[in-house]
Design a protein around this motif. Structure first.
Motif, PDB file in Angstrom:
ATOM      1  N   MET A 121       1.050  -0.979  -0.269  1.00 47.22           N
ATOM      2  CA  MET A 121      -0.094   0.490   0.095  1.00 47.22           C
ATOM      3  C   MET A 121       0.842   1.300   0.310  1.00 47.22           C
ATOM      4  O   MET A 121       0.613   2.316  -0.691  1.00 47.22           O
ATOM      5  CB  MET A 121      -0.920  -0.069   1.634  1.00 47.22           C
ATOM      6  N   GLY A 122       2.050   1.475   0.261  1.00 48.37           N
ATOM      7  CA  GLY A 122       3.110   2.636   1.201  1.00 48.37           C
ATOM      8  C   GLY A 122       3.456   2.998  -0.233  1.00 48.37           C
ATOM      9  O   GLY A 122       3.782   3.567  -1.180  1.00 48.37           O
ATOM     10  N   ARG A 123       3.909   1.900  -1.276  1.00 43.53           N
ATOM     11  CA  ARG A 123       4.546   1.499  -2.896  1.00 43.53           C
ATOM     12  C   ARG A 123       3.541   1.476  -3.071  1.00 43.53           C
ATOM     13  O   ARG A 123       3.872   2.919  -4.303  1.00 43.53           O
ATOM     14  CB  ARG A 123       5.091   0.145  -2.742  1.00 43.53           C
ATOM     15  N   GLU A 124       1.917   1.038  -3.901  1.00 44.03           N
ATOM     16  CA  GLU A 124       0.931   1.673  -4.547  1.00 44.03           C
ATOM     17  C   GLU A 124       0.747   3.938  -4.338  1.00 44.03           C
ATOM     18  O   GLU A 124       0.754   4.442  -5.103  1.00 44.03           O
ATOM     19  CB  GLU A 124       0.002   1.161  -3.876  1.00 44.03           C
ATOM     20  N   ILE A 125       1.289   3.889  -2.987  1.00 43.59           N
ATOM     21  CA  ILE A 125       0.746   5.587  -2.957  1.00 43.59           C
ATOM     22  C   ILE A 125       1.857   6.441  -3.567  1.00 43.59           C
ATOM     23  O   ILE A 125       1.418   7.403  -4.362  1.00 43.59           O
ATOM     24  CB  ILE A 125       1.049   6.182  -1.424  1.00 43.59           C
ATOM     25  N   VAL A 126       3.333   5.739  -3.617  1.00 46.47           N
ATOM     26  CA  VAL A 126       3.953   6.412  -3.821  1.00 46.47           C
ATOM     27  C   VAL A 126       4.242   6.270  -5.406  1.00 46.47           C
ATOM     28  O   VAL A 126       4.537   7.411  -6.644  1.00 46.47           O
ATOM     29  CB  VAL A 126       5.825   6.146  -3.883  1.00 46.47           C
ATOM     30  N   ARG A 127       3.703   5.457  -6.115  1.00 45.42           N
ATOM     31  CA  ARG A 127       3.561   4.962  -7.971  1.00 45.42           C
ATOM     32  C   ARG A 127       2.387   6.147  -7.974  1.00 45.42           C
ATOM     33  O   ARG A 127       2.346   6.649  -9.087  1.00 45.42           O
ATOM     34  CB  ARG A 127       2.903   4.061  -7.807  1.00 45.42           C
ATOM     35  N   LYS A 128       1.821   6.080  -7.217  1.00 45.61           N
ATOM     36  CA  LYS A 128       0.496   7.145  -7.419  1.00 45.61           C
ATOM     37  C   LYS A 128       0.863   8.693  -7.561  1.00 45.61           C
ATOM     38  O   LYS A 128       0.106   9.682  -8.331  1.00 45.61           O
ATOM     39  CB  LYS A 128      -0.947   6.891  -6.464  1.00 45.61           C
ATOM     40  N   GLU A 129       1.901   8.938  -7.054  1.00 47.72           N
ATOM     41  CA  GLU A 129       2.551  10.351  -7.026  1.00 47.72           C
ATOM     42  C   GLU A 129       2.678  11.124  -8.312  1.00 47.72           C
ATOM     43  O   GLU A 129       2.587  12.240  -8.571  1.00 47.72           O
ATOM     44  CB  GLU A 129       3.789  10.684  -6.248  1.00 47.72           C
ATOM     45  N   SER A 130       3.109   9.799  -9.410  1.00 52.80           N
ATOM     46  CA  SER A 130       3.080  10.098 -10.463  1.00 52.80           C
ATOM     47  C   SER A 130       3.324   9.005 -11.243  1.00 52.80           C
ATOM     48  O   SER A 130       4.326   8.531 -11.298  1.00 52.80           O
ATOM     49  CB  SER A 130       4.143  11.567 -11.386  1.00 52.80           C
ATOM     50  N   PRO A 131       2.085   8.212 -12.064  1.00 53.83           N
ATOM     51  CA  PRO A 131       2.264   7.383 -13.294  1.00 53.83           C
ATOM     52  C   PRO A 131       2.344   7.235 -14.092  1.00 53.83           C
ATOM     53  O   PRO A 131       3.521   6.635 -14.635  1.00 53.83           O
ATOM     54  CB  PRO A 131       0.466   6.816 -12.451  1.00 53.83           C
ATOM     55  N   ARG A 132       2.707   7.705 -14.412  1.00 51.08           N
ATOM     56  CA  ARG A 132       3.136   8.539 -15.932  1.00 51.08           C
ATOM     57  C   ARG A 132       4.442   8.276 -16.202  1.00 51.08           C
ATOM     58  O   ARG A 132       5.121   8.517 -17.338  1.00 51.08           O
ATOM     59  CB  ARG A 132       2.573   9.756 -16.349  1.00 51.08           C
ATOM     60  N   ASN A 133       5.207   9.298 -14.739  1.00 48.95           N
ATOM     61  CA  ASN A 133       6.190  10.372 -15.872  1.00 48.95           C
ATOM     62  C   ASN A 133       6.202   9.507 -14.147  1.00 48.95           C
ATOM     63  O   ASN A 133       6.840  10.349 -13.350  1.00 48.95           O
ATOM     64  CB  ASN A 133       6.372  11.678 -14.904  1.00 48.95           C
ATOM     65  N   PRO A 134       7.532   8.772 -13.935  1.00 49.48           N
ATOM     66  CA  PRO A 134       7.859   7.633 -12.774  1.00 49.48           C
ATOM     67  C   PRO A 134       9.130   8.657 -12.163  1.00 49.48           C
ATOM     68  O   PRO A 134       9.670   8.888 -10.788  1.00 49.48           O
ATOM     69  CB  PRO A 134       8.153   6.460 -12.412  1.00 49.48           C
ATOM     70  N   GLY A 135       9.999   9.436 -12.971  1.00 51.69           N
ATOM     71  CA  GLY A 135      11.223   9.906 -12.487  1.00 51.69           C
ATOM     72  C   GLY A 135      10.295  11.141 -11.787  1.00 51.69           C
ATOM     73  O   GLY A 135      11.400  11.771 -11.405  1.00 51.69           O
ATOM     74  N   ASP A 142      11.017  -0.374  -7.809  1.00 52.91           N
ATOM     75  CA  ASP A 142      10.543  -1.145  -8.792  1.00 52.91           C
ATOM     76  C   ASP A 142      11.050  -1.303  -9.811  1.00 52.91           C
ATOM     77  O   ASP A 142      11.734  -0.603 -10.191  1.00 52.91           O
ATOM     78  CB  ASP A 142       8.686  -0.958  -9.311  1.00 52.91           C
ATOM     79  N   PRO A 143      11.994  -2.796  -9.972  1.00 56.78           N
ATOM     80  CA  PRO A 143      12.776  -3.176 -10.910  1.00 56.78           C
ATOM     81  C   PRO A 143      12.876  -2.454 -12.126  1.00 56.78           C
ATOM     82  O   PRO A 143      13.596  -1.123 -13.196  1.00 56.78           O
ATOM     83  CB  PRO A 143      12.675  -4.065 -10.642  1.00 56.78           C
ATOM     84  N   ASN A 144      11.495  -2.707 -12.829  1.00 52.38           N
ATOM     85  CA  ASN A 144      10.779  -1.532 -14.024  1.00 52.38           C
ATOM     86  C   ASN A 144      11.477  -0.436 -14.418  1.00 52.38           C
ATOM     87  O   ASN A 144      11.362   0.291 -14.843  1.00 52.38           O
ATOM     88  CB  ASN A 144       9.596  -2.535 -14.431  1.00 52.38           C
ATOM     89  N   VAL A 145      10.721   0.507 -12.880  1.00 53.60           N
ATOM     90  CA  VAL A 145      10.735   1.836 -12.896  1.00 53.60           C
ATOM     91  C   VAL A 145      12.297   2.495 -12.812  1.00 53.60           C
ATOM     92  O   VAL A 145      12.492   3.393 -13.307  1.00 53.60           O
ATOM     93  CB  VAL A 145      10.019   2.379 -11.494  1.00 53.60           C
ATOM     94  N   VAL A 146      13.321   1.390 -12.196  1.00 55.61           N
ATOM     95  CA  VAL A 146      14.844   1.981 -11.763  1.00 55.61           C
ATOM     96  C   VAL A 146      14.892   2.054 -13.588  1.00 55.61           C
ATOM     97  O   VAL A 146      15.785   3.425 -13.915  1.00 55.61           O
ATOM     98  CB  VAL A 146      15.200   1.423 -10.549  1.00 55.61           C
ATOM     99  N   PHE A 147      15.031   1.082 -13.924  1.00 56.64           N
ATOM    100  CA  PHE A 147      15.920   0.804 -14.582  1.00 56.64           C
ATOM    101  C   PHE A 147      15.371   1.789 -15.840  1.00 56.64           C
ATOM    102  O   PHE A 147      15.979   2.658 -16.625  1.00 56.64           O
ATOM    103  CB  PHE A 147      15.461  -1.107 -15.440  1.00 56.64           C
ATOM    104  N   ASP A 148      13.829   1.896 -16.110  1.00 55.11           N
ATOM    105  CA  ASP A 148      13.299   2.746 -16.918  1.00 55.11           C
ATOM    106  C   ASP A 148      14.073   4.333 -16.669  1.00 55.11           C
ATOM    107  O   ASP A 148      14.404   5.362 -17.902  1.00 55.11           O
ATOM    108  CB  ASP A 148      11.789   3.234 -16.881  1.00 55.11           C
ATOM    109  N   VAL A 149      14.386   5.002 -15.455  1.00 51.56           N
ATOM    110  CA  VAL A 149      14.118   6.354 -14.995  1.00 51.56           C
ATOM    111  C   VAL A 149      16.126   6.555 -15.356  1.00 51.56           C
ATOM    112  O   VAL A 149      16.188   7.441 -15.871  1.00 51.56           O
ATOM    113  CB  VAL A 149      13.940   6.816 -13.452  1.00 51.56           C
ATOM    114  N   LEU A 150      17.481   5.283 -14.969  1.00 50.72           N
ATOM    115  CA  LEU A 150      17.896   5.528 -15.433  1.00 50.72           C
ATOM    116  C   LEU A 150      18.499   5.506 -16.594  1.00 50.72           C
ATOM    117  O   LEU A 150      19.388   6.350 -17.024  1.00 50.72           O
ATOM    118  CB  LEU A 150      18.526   4.515 -14.520  1.00 50.72           C
ATOM    119  N   GLN A 151      18.504   4.590 -17.550  1.00 53.24           N
ATOM    120  CA  GLN A 151      18.722   3.846 -18.260  1.00 53.24           C
ATOM    121  C   GLN A 151      17.640   5.303 -19.636  1.00 53.24           C
ATOM    122  O   GLN A 151      18.713   5.666 -20.042  1.00 53.24           O
ATOM    123  CB  GLN A 151      17.713   3.578 -19.916  1.00 53.24           C
TER     124      GLN A 151
END
Length: 384
Positions: A121-135, A142-151
């Motif tokens: 639930m806590g991590r979902e709250i963070v995701r909802k802060e900016s679901p379309r722009n994880p940066g 989240d591994p996929n989000v981290v990879f997307d932001v760094l790459q």
């Protein structure tokens, strides 16, 4: 499967059960997988009732723990969160009262724990802060989000914490320059990475920096972190660690465990906030800088398994502190610390291994007792 996911939590079981009623087994499996990725809105709303009642300070504590510190030692976690400016003790008490957090373990080692559903639930709250722009999310785990932001070099000033490991980057070297725009980064945990570039690109807001299992041979160790309270470089291939410790005025914990290529400790001059230092199993460590004797707040030093240690004494000053089995050996440093005793961590010795330090030799014998041969006048034994 459902009971395992909910941990038997009656309220969560009720919500999920009503959702799955009348569906096939295959639909159950698919829905449970969806729940793992995106917790059901009804469960979210129920669990968020407790979260919404928190003040802003306690909400930050909750989100930091949910993302970074579940299962971690309470003492170290509290230290880091306090350094971030949070009122941690009252915050943790509020989280416990609302069943969002538990503290497990005994007096000597307490851990911060959280139910999986509450953590999600806590991590979902963070995701909802900016679901379309994880940066633009505050915390990235989240591994996929981290990879997307760094790459994609999508980091922004919104990011306050991040975990990156080798699986996330698929063993691709990480350039430190990618952190340039993350100017509000407080918590950074890197594990098993090949790092390149310079630490000058990291935020000056860092309170926690962990570089466990990282390859540091291709990076400049130019640390300048005035607010950092914990630095962990354990299990790395670091050969030389000689930063200007005057740049670490707030550093309380320094961990270089299992840095087996490290040969010398740094000059500790200026790091007056240091409380705990650990060089456990630094098998090639041969020299301890005498400035360690000037650390007035030092309460813990671990030099166990440092087989090549040949630290030197200056006058009546001794830098080796150890604790062995049933006796706590407190070595006083009268010249520099005014007879203040230092508490120390466990040292483990087996068979006929010997530890040679500053004028002291401790050897195990068949009875399990320990012998301190010399010099006796600065040794005090205390049964525990």
């Amino acid at each position: 499967m459902i009971a395992r996911y909910t941990g038997g939590l009656p309220l969560a079981l009720t919500v999920i059960g009503s959702h799955l009623r009348g569906r096939s087994v295959q639909e159950w499996i698919e829905d449970i997988e969806k729940l793992r990725r995106n917790p059901h809105d009804d469960i979210q709303r129920i669990l968020e009732i407790s979260y919404d009642a928190l003040d802003g300070d306690t909400k930050n504590i909750f989100l930091d723990i949910a993302c970074f510190f579940v299962g971690h030692e309470k003492k170290g976690t509290t230290m880091i969160l306090e350094a971030c400016g949070f009122h941690v003790e009252s915050g943790i008490r509020s989280l416990i009262e609302r069943c969002l957090l538990t503290i497990d373990g005994d007096i000597g080692f307490k851990k911060v724990e959280m139910h999986d559903l509450v953590r999600d639930m806590g991590r979902e709250i963070v995701r909802k802060e900016s679901p379309r722009n994880p940066g633009k999310q505050s915390r990235l785990v989240d591994p996929n989000v981290v990879f997307d932001v760094l790459q994609g070099n999508k980091g922004t000033k919104a990011i306050e914490g991040m975990i990156v490991n080798s699986n996330m980057l698929k063993n691709v070297p990480l350039s430190m320059e990618v952190f340039t725009r993350m100017v509000n980064l407080r918590i950074l945990i890197l594990d098993g990475l090949l790092l390149r570039g310079s630490f000058k690109y990291l935020s000056n807001e860092l309170r926690l920096l962990r570089l466990g299992n990282c390859c540091l041979s291709h990076i400049q160790l130019d640390f300048h972190f005035a607010k950092l309270v914990e630095l962990d470089v354990s299990n790395s291939n670091i050969e030389e660690f000689q930063p200007n410790m005057q740049n670490f005025v707030c550093l309380r914990m320094l961990n270089l465990n299992y840095c087996e290529q490290l040969k010398s400790t740094p000059d500790f001059t200026g790091a007056q906030s240091l409380q705990e230092i650990s060089f456990f199993h630094c098998s090639n460590l041969a020299n301890v800088h005498p400035s360690i004797g000037n650390l007035e707040r030092l309460v813990g030093l671990n030099l166990s398994r440092c087989k090549k240690l040949k630290a030197r004494s200056e006058g009546n000053t001794v830098q080796i502190l150890l604790q062995v089995r049933e006796y706590s050996v407190h070595w006083y440093i009268p010249k520099l610390l005014g007879h203040t005793p230092i508490n120390i961590f466990n040292s483990c010795f087996y068979g006929n291994e010997e530890f040679d330090g500053v004028g002291v030799r401790v050897r195990s014998i068949t009875t399990g007792a320990w012998i301190v041969k010399e010099p006796q006048k600065y040794i005090k034994f205390k049964k525990f």
